[in-house]
Design an enzyme around this catalytic site. Structure first.
Site, PDB file in Angstrom:
ATOM      1  N   PHE A 136       0.853  -1.196   0.000  1.00  0.00           N
ATOM      2  CA  PHE A 136       0.000   0.000   0.000  1.00  0.00           C
ATOM      3  C   PHE A 136       0.881   1.235   0.000  1.00  0.00           C
ATOM      4  O   PHE A 136       1.810   1.340   0.797  1.00  0.00           O
ATOM      5  CB  PHE A 136      -0.925   0.015   1.222  1.00  0.00           C
ATOM      6  CG  PHE A 136      -1.922   1.137   1.173  1.00  0.00           C
ATOM      7  CD1 PHE A 136      -3.069   1.032   0.381  1.00  0.00           C
ATOM      8  CD2 PHE A 136      -1.719   2.318   1.874  1.00  0.00           C
ATOM      9  CE1 PHE A 136      -3.986   2.067   0.305  1.00  0.00           C
ATOM     10  CE2 PHE A 136      -2.631   3.371   1.799  1.00  0.00           C
ATOM     11  CZ  PHE A 136      -3.763   3.233   1.015  1.00  0.00           C
ATOM     12  N   ASP A 221       9.170   2.572   1.109  1.00  0.00           N
ATOM     13  CA  ASP A 221       8.056   3.319   1.656  1.00  0.00           C
ATOM     14  C   ASP A 221       8.004   3.022   3.154  1.00  0.00           C
ATOM     15  O   ASP A 221       7.559   1.954   3.573  1.00  0.00           O
ATOM     16  CB  ASP A 221       6.759   2.888   0.954  1.00  0.00           C
ATOM     17  CG  ASP A 221       5.527   3.553   1.545  1.00  0.00           C
ATOM     18  OD1 ASP A 221       5.627   4.132   2.643  1.00  0.00           O
ATOM     19  OD2 ASP A 221       4.456   3.489   0.909  1.00  0.00           O
ATOM     20  N   LYS A 250       2.975   9.897   8.300  1.00  0.00           N
ATOM     21  CA  LYS A 250       2.341   9.378   9.522  1.00  0.00           C
ATOM     22  C   LYS A 250       3.055   9.842  10.803  1.00  0.00           C
ATOM     23  O   LYS A 250       2.892  10.982  11.205  1.00  0.00           O
ATOM     24  CB  LYS A 250       2.246   7.845   9.458  1.00  0.00           C
ATOM     25  CG  LYS A 250       1.189   7.355   8.448  1.00  0.00           C
ATOM     26  CD  LYS A 250       0.919   5.884   8.620  1.00  0.00           C
ATOM     27  CE  LYS A 250      -0.038   5.307   7.600  1.00  0.00           C
ATOM     28  NZ  LYS A 250      -1.442   5.493   7.905  1.00  0.00           N
TER      29      LYS A 250
HETATM   30  C1  LIG Z   1       3.052   2.221   3.702  1.00  0.00           C
HETATM   31  C2  LIG Z   1       2.118   3.357   3.426  1.00  0.00           C
HETATM   32  N1  LIG Z   1       2.395   4.202   2.422  1.00  0.00           N
HETATM   33  C3  LIG Z   1       1.595   5.240   2.136  1.00  0.00           C
HETATM   34  C4  LIG Z   1       0.450   5.480   2.843  1.00  0.00           C
HETATM   35  C5  LIG Z   1      -0.421   6.647   2.493  1.00  0.00           C
HETATM   36  O1  LIG Z   1      -0.250   7.669   3.408  1.00  0.00           O
HETATM   37  P1  LIG Z   1      -1.297   8.881   3.453  1.00  0.00           P
HETATM   38  O2  LIG Z   1      -2.605   8.288   3.867  1.00  0.00           O
HETATM   39  O3  LIG Z   1      -0.719   9.820   4.465  1.00  0.00           O
HETATM   40  O4  LIG Z   1      -1.367   9.452   2.098  1.00  0.00           O
HETATM   41  C6  LIG Z   1       0.107   4.624   3.895  1.00  0.00           C
HETATM   42  C7  LIG Z   1      -1.123   4.837   4.660  1.00  0.00           C
HETATM   43  O5  LIG Z   1      -1.666   3.963   5.289  1.00  0.00           O
HETATM   44  C8  LIG Z   1       0.965   3.533   4.194  1.00  0.00           C
HETATM   45  O6  LIG Z   1       0.693   2.681   5.188  1.00  0.00           O
END
Ligand SMILES: Cc1ncc(COP(=O)(O)O)c(C=O)c1O
Length: 401
Positions: A136, A221, A250
């Site tokens: 994700f 990520d 986050k």
């Molecule tokens: C690994 C990862 N990348 C990206 C995101 C997306 O982040 P945002 O919701 O701040 O756009 C998330 C959100 O859960 C995530 O867990």
């Protein structure tokens, strides 16, 4: 004006279906709703509230900065942004930082940078981006397409191209997909939303080697796994594999929206003036808060505390499982833990979450089969014990049907 949960349904776009109670106040790892009911928070705003709610250091820096300077845009720089970038570079492999407002935006920047770098240094046909099934990366159209759950990107018309998906932890499959056409690999060094999946360290090392072999960039990520959550400042430090680009969000803001993309000098130089940007990216309020988050978190005793708290969670969850036989595995690292349901309870993670909420415990799920805990890194032990006592009652109620 009096508003309630039913007002939500009247005025909000229906893409979310939040819990029935409306939280109004938080302190540490406790939250209170409109009726004055008190909850223990194991959800942490989905792995965001890294220092709990209303941490005095963060409240004070927000007030301080709020009385100084809120916003400028990137026509001007500002001191908190420069200081935060310097501290992030000092603490990691990176030489350069780009600020965004969310995880998706940080990833969008990383993907655009990887494509531009390939064009600058190789050729236009080096455009293949490989990511992992169940991964994700956010909800912009590029990032959601790179994410490994097609259901999230289907139904919006033509998708960005050049994106392929490989099985996580399957190095052989990745090797067969890669070539000189591969521009970048995007991966979570610990899959969060996909079910709290810790990769095999040999797999992570193998991904790095394949990237080197094919001149592809490795993007980690760390939006969910970063800023102390796994007991390391970033998860890459635990597996000892250094990416070319890393994204954070986050926990970085502890509850104030901010995202960051970190990279090396050589790669950063492809984002020349005008190539990418954001009105709010590097906003002084966000950067001042994130700077303080980093100051508080990036301490050996905080990381040691995370690992101790993980052990406490595992011990109590193990005891609950001995009694009720509901989990096949307790997995994850630090304060990012998943209870994977066994076959008997397959697909019922949401039932456990709803039951926990009835016991005044906030928690999360990661897919249909995993109950996820992503609390504050400084959650007091007594809140862990009390929260898990509530969780045990929730488990008992689901088991009793
Ligand atoms: C690994 C990862 N990348 C990206 C995101 C997306 O982040 P945002 O919701 O701040 O756009 C998330 C959100 O859960 C995530 O867990």
């Amino acid at each position: 004006m009096q508003v309630t949960r039913s007002t939500f349904d009247d005025v909000m776009v229906p893409n979310y279906n939040p819990a029935q109670m409306v939280p109004v106040r938080g302190e540490g790892s406790r939250v209170w709703d409109q009726e004055g009911n008190e909850y223990i928070d194991f959800a942490g705003g989905i792995a965001v509230n890294v220092l709990g709610h209303c941490h005095p250091e963060l409240v004070s820096v927000l007030q301080e900065q709020g009385n100084k300077l809120w916003h400028l845009s990137n026509v001007f720089t500002n001191e908190p942004a420069i200081r935060l970038a310097k501290k992030l570079c000092d603490a990691t492999f990176a030489d350069k930082v780009y600020f965004a407002n969310s995880g998706a935006e940080a990833n969008e920047a990383a993907l655009k940078l990887a494509r531009r770098f390939a064009i600058d240094h190789h050729n236009e046909s080096k455009d293949q981006i490989i990511a992992f099934k169940q991964g994700f990366h956010g909800r912009t159209f590029f990032t959601v397409t790179v994410g490994g759950q097609p259901a999230y990107s289907d139904g919006f018309g033509p998708k960005p191209g050049g994106i392929e998906h490989c099985e996580y932890n399957n190095l052989e499959m990745l090797a067969s997909m890669m070539s000189e056409r591969t521009c970048a690999i995007m991966m979570e060094p610990l899959q969060g939303e996909g079910g709290i999946i810790v990769p095999d360290p040999a797999f992570v090392r193998g991904v790095r080697e394949l990237c080197d072999k094919h001149n592809a960039l490795l993007i980690f990520d760390e939006v969910q796994s970063g800023v102390g959550r796994t007991g390391y400042l970033f998860a890459y430090m635990d597996v000892d594999v250094t990416p070319d680009i890393l994204t954070s969000a986050k926990s970085l803001g502890g509850g104030f929206p901010i995202g960051a993309m970190l990279t090396t000098d050589a790669i950063a130089s492809s984002l020349k003036p005008g190539t990418h940007g954001s009105t709010y990216g590097g906003n002084p309020l966000a950067c001042a808060v994130a700077e303080r988050v980093l100051d508080v978190i990036n301490q050996p005793e905080v990381f040691a505390g995370v690992l101790k708290k993980e052990a406490l969670y595992r011990e109590i969850l193990g005891a609950i499982n001995e009694k009720y036989h509901v989990f096949s595995e307790i997995r994850g690292k630090g304060m990012l833990l998943g209870c994977a349901l066994n076959e008997k309870y397959a697909g019922r993670a949401r039932d456990f979450m709803v039951a926990a909420n009835e016991q005044r415990l906030m928690c999360l799920i990661a897919g249909m089969n995993v109950i996820r805990f992503a609390p504050s890194l400084v959650i007091p032990d007594e809140d862990i014990i009390e929260g898990l006592a509530r969780f045990e009652k929730a488990v008992a109620s689901v088991v009793a049907g």
